[in-house]
Scaffold this motif. Sequence first.
Motif, PDB file in Angstrom:
ATOM      1  N   CYS A 159       0.846  -1.197   0.000  1.00  0.00           N
ATOM      2  CA  CYS A 159       0.000   0.000   0.000  1.00  0.00           C
ATOM      3  C   CYS A 159       0.879   1.244   0.000  1.00  0.00           C
ATOM      4  O   CYS A 159       1.528   1.558   0.994  1.00  0.00           O
ATOM      5  N   LEU A 160       0.903   1.946  -1.126  1.00  0.00           N
ATOM      6  CA  LEU A 160       1.632   3.202  -1.275  1.00  0.00           C
ATOM      7  C   LEU A 160       0.604   4.313  -1.441  1.00  0.00           C
ATOM      8  O   LEU A 160      -0.193   4.288  -2.382  1.00  0.00           O
ATOM      9  N   ASP A 161       0.603   5.288  -0.540  1.00  0.00           N
ATOM     10  CA  ASP A 161      -0.459   6.295  -0.497  1.00  0.00           C
ATOM     11  C   ASP A 161       0.127   7.687  -0.300  1.00  0.00           C
ATOM     12  O   ASP A 161       0.489   8.070   0.817  1.00  0.00           O
ATOM     13  N   PRO A 162       0.219   8.496  -1.366  1.00  0.00           N
ATOM     14  CA  PRO A 162       0.778   9.843  -1.236  1.00  0.00           C
ATOM     15  C   PRO A 162       0.018  10.739  -0.272  1.00  0.00           C
ATOM     16  O   PRO A 162       0.571  11.728   0.219  1.00  0.00           O
ATOM     17  N   GLY A 163      -1.253  10.429   0.024  1.00  0.00           N
ATOM     18  CA  GLY A 163      -2.042  11.255   0.918  1.00  0.00           C
ATOM     19  C   GLY A 163      -1.969  10.841   2.377  1.00  0.00           C
ATOM     20  O   GLY A 163      -2.551  11.502   3.239  1.00  0.00           O
ATOM     21  N   ASP A 164      -1.286   9.761   2.663  1.00  0.00           N
ATOM     22  CA  ASP A 164      -1.147   9.240   4.026  1.00  0.00           C
ATOM     23  C   ASP A 164       0.219   9.655   4.559  1.00  0.00           C
ATOM     24  O   ASP A 164       1.257   9.290   3.986  1.00  0.00           O
ATOM     25  N   PRO A 173       9.434  11.516  -9.584  1.00  0.00           N
ATOM     26  CA  PRO A 173       8.137  12.190  -9.725  1.00  0.00           C
ATOM     27  C   PRO A 173       8.035  13.351  -8.735  1.00  0.00           C
ATOM     28  O   PRO A 173       8.773  13.411  -7.743  1.00  0.00           O
ATOM     29  N   THR A 174       7.121  14.267  -8.986  1.00  0.00           N
ATOM     30  CA  THR A 174       6.939  15.457  -8.152  1.00  0.00           C
ATOM     31  C   THR A 174       5.678  15.320  -7.301  1.00  0.00           C
ATOM     32  O   THR A 174       4.601  15.019  -7.826  1.00  0.00           O
ATOM     33  N   PHE A 175       5.821  15.553  -5.990  1.00  0.00           N
ATOM     34  CA  PHE A 175       4.655  15.483  -5.113  1.00  0.00           C
ATOM     35  C   PHE A 175       3.816  16.744  -5.245  1.00  0.00           C
ATOM     36  O   PHE A 175       4.333  17.857  -5.320  1.00  0.00           O
ATOM     37  N   ASN A 176       2.500  16.545  -5.242  1.00  0.00           N
ATOM     38  CA  ASN A 176       1.537  17.647  -5.284  1.00  0.00           C
ATOM     39  C   ASN A 176       0.565  17.494  -4.119  1.00  0.00           C
ATOM     40  O   ASN A 176       0.147  16.380  -3.800  1.00  0.00           O
ATOM     41  N   GLY A 177       0.183  18.606  -3.500  1.00  0.00           N
ATOM     42  CA  GLY A 177      -0.772  18.564  -2.407  1.00  0.00           C
ATOM     43  C   GLY A 177      -0.117  18.836  -1.074  1.00  0.00           C
ATOM     44  O   GLY A 177       0.968  19.422  -0.989  1.00  0.00           O
ATOM     45  N   VAL A 178      -0.777  18.398   0.007  1.00  0.00           N
ATOM     46  CA  VAL A 178      -0.300  18.608   1.368  1.00  0.00           C
ATOM     47  C   VAL A 178      -0.161  17.252   2.035  1.00  0.00           C
ATOM     48  O   VAL A 178      -1.131  16.482   2.107  1.00  0.00           O
ATOM     49  N   SER A 179       1.025  16.957   2.525  1.00  0.00           N
ATOM     50  CA  SER A 179       1.274  15.660   3.145  1.00  0.00           C
ATOM     51  C   SER A 179       0.294  15.391   4.285  1.00  0.00           C
ATOM     52  O   SER A 179       0.101  16.232   5.163  1.00  0.00           O
ATOM     53  N   GLY A 180      -0.342  14.236   4.252  1.00  0.00           N
ATOM     54  CA  GLY A 180      -1.245  13.829   5.314  1.00  0.00           C
ATOM     55  C   GLY A 180      -2.669  14.316   5.185  1.00  0.00           C
ATOM     56  O   GLY A 180      -3.504  14.017   6.039  1.00  0.00           O
ATOM     57  N   GLU A 186      -4.980  13.469   2.936  1.00  0.00           N
ATOM     58  CA  GLU A 186      -5.868  12.357   2.563  1.00  0.00           C
ATOM     59  C   GLU A 186      -7.003  12.807   1.633  1.00  0.00           C
ATOM     60  O   GLU A 186      -8.153  12.381   1.768  1.00  0.00           O
ATOM     61  N   SER A 187      -6.670  13.646   0.662  1.00  0.00           N
ATOM     62  CA  SER A 187      -7.677  14.131  -0.273  1.00  0.00           C
ATOM     63  C   SER A 187      -7.337  13.687  -1.682  1.00  0.00           C
ATOM     64  O   SER A 187      -6.313  13.035  -1.925  1.00  0.00           O
ATOM     65  N   ALA A 188      -8.176  14.068  -2.627  1.00  0.00           N
ATOM     66  CA  ALA A 188      -7.943  13.746  -4.030  1.00  0.00           C
ATOM     67  C   ALA A 188      -6.868  14.634  -4.642  1.00  0.00           C
ATOM     68  O   ALA A 188      -6.531  14.472  -5.819  1.00  0.00           O
ATOM     69  N   ARG A 189      -6.314  15.550  -3.862  1.00  0.00           N
ATOM     70  CA  ARG A 189      -5.305  16.485  -4.371  1.00  0.00           C
ATOM     71  C   ARG A 189      -3.886  16.086  -4.000  1.00  0.00           C
ATOM     72  O   ARG A 189      -2.948  16.804  -4.298  1.00  0.00           O
ATOM     73  N   GLU A 190      -3.725  14.939  -3.365  1.00  0.00           N
ATOM     74  CA  GLU A 190      -2.382  14.446  -3.034  1.00  0.00           C
ATOM     75  C   GLU A 190      -1.980  13.368  -4.031  1.00  0.00           C
ATOM     76  O   GLU A 190      -2.640  12.320  -4.106  1.00  0.00           O
ATOM     77  N   TYR A 191      -0.937  13.640  -4.785  1.00  0.00           N
ATOM     78  CA  TYR A 191      -0.487  12.683  -5.797  1.00  0.00           C
ATOM     79  C   TYR A 191       0.921  13.041  -6.254  1.00  0.00           C
ATOM     80  O   TYR A 191       1.437  14.126  -5.966  1.00  0.00           O
ATOM     81  N   PHE A 192       1.546  12.101  -6.968  1.00  0.00           N
ATOM     82  CA  PHE A 192       2.825  12.345  -7.632  1.00  0.00           C
ATOM     83  C   PHE A 192       2.571  12.500  -9.129  1.00  0.00           C
ATOM     84  O   PHE A 192       1.810  11.726  -9.714  1.00  0.00           O
ATOM     85  N   SER A 193       3.220  13.488  -9.728  1.00  0.00           N
ATOM     86  CA  SER A 193       3.070  13.728 -11.159  1.00  0.00           C
ATOM     87  C   SER A 193       4.411  13.547 -11.868  1.00  0.00           C
ATOM     88  O   SER A 193       5.472  13.603 -11.247  1.00  0.00           O
ATOM     89  N   SER A 194       4.332  13.353 -13.190  1.00  0.00           N
ATOM     90  CA  SER A 194       5.522  13.080 -13.990  1.00  0.00           C
ATOM     91  C   SER A 194       5.700  14.134 -15.082  1.00  0.00           C
ATOM     92  O   SER A 194       4.720  14.669 -15.615  1.00  0.00           O
ATOM     93  N   ASP A 195       6.958  14.396 -15.418  1.00  0.00           N
ATOM     94  CA  ASP A 195       7.252  15.272 -16.551  1.00  0.00           C
ATOM     95  C   ASP A 195       7.499  14.466 -17.821  1.00  0.00           C
ATOM     96  O   ASP A 195       7.928  15.006 -18.832  1.00  0.00           O
ATOM     97  N   GLY A 196       7.235  13.170 -17.763  1.00  0.00           N
ATOM     98  CA  GLY A 196       7.419  12.309 -18.926  1.00  0.00           C
ATOM     99  C   GLY A 196       8.604  11.383 -18.814  1.00  0.00           C
ATOM    100  O   GLY A 196       8.789  10.509 -19.656  1.00  0.00           O
TER     101      GLY A 196
END
Length: 275
Positions: A33-38, A72-79, A81-91
């Motif tokens: 379980c890998l969870d950027p929002g946790d 990858p780049t983290f987006n959002g606020v650590s912890g 637990e919303s739909a706005r926490e994720y890692f994005s890629s530049d390709g």
Amino acid sequence: MIPFLNPQRIYRPKRTIKEMVKDAGLLASLALCLDPGDKNSWTGNGQTLFDVSGNGRDFTLGSSNSISTDDPTFNGVSGRESAREYFSSDGGDGFQKAGANDSFFDSLHKSGWNWTAITMELFTSSYGAGFVTRTRALSANNDIGVSTFISSNQPNFRLGNGSNALGTALITTGSPMLANTMLMTAVGMKYNSDTNRDFVGYVNGTYQFQNFTSPSFTPSTSAASTQVKLGMTSDGSSFLGSGRQIHGFLMFDKMLSQAEFDALRSSFQRRWPTV
């Protein structure tokens, strides 16, 4: 008189992936379980995305423990637990297991396999590699391991054990892998015998089961797979597509049923309402 509201007692919906898995009744089968929002999975800094399943299968950002262009780049606020926490890629980004594969990962393509992988994700125009244990490119013929990707907006897989290979679309009707849409993308595999294997695909409620009786696999030729990756290949031929977002990645030590997928999806909708 308006009663005093203790802010500590205000109900907060359980929205970590692990909590939602538990509410779906699947915690006992959770293998990763890998969870950027946790906050316990992504602390907000460093190079490690921690596995909160309890199995210690941590991943690094990029292919090493050092900051690099494939992180990858983290987006959002650590912890949060919303739909706005994720890692994005530049390709040119992805994730890799920290350290060598354990027996679980090394057995995904071997005799007796039984597992499910789920990615919570969104892509814009380019998808790239998915979950990969294959030793070279995504579609190389008999390379050892498993790879997932998309083609014609359908989830695809390729599996080889050195003696033979099998690959097809996991969902063969429709085009469920829509761009600019939050997706719960899943693949499940179950080995029944050398000539009988089950496969399932699941995307936002669309489910398909397939059984294959050919080709025959020879278990004795099943060597170890390469170090597990998400969004990268061992030969560097593919990465997470530009703008692709990884909101979570989890695995189970069994192939989930349609009812189990649906229960998990219903639970996940507390955090990602549109999946």
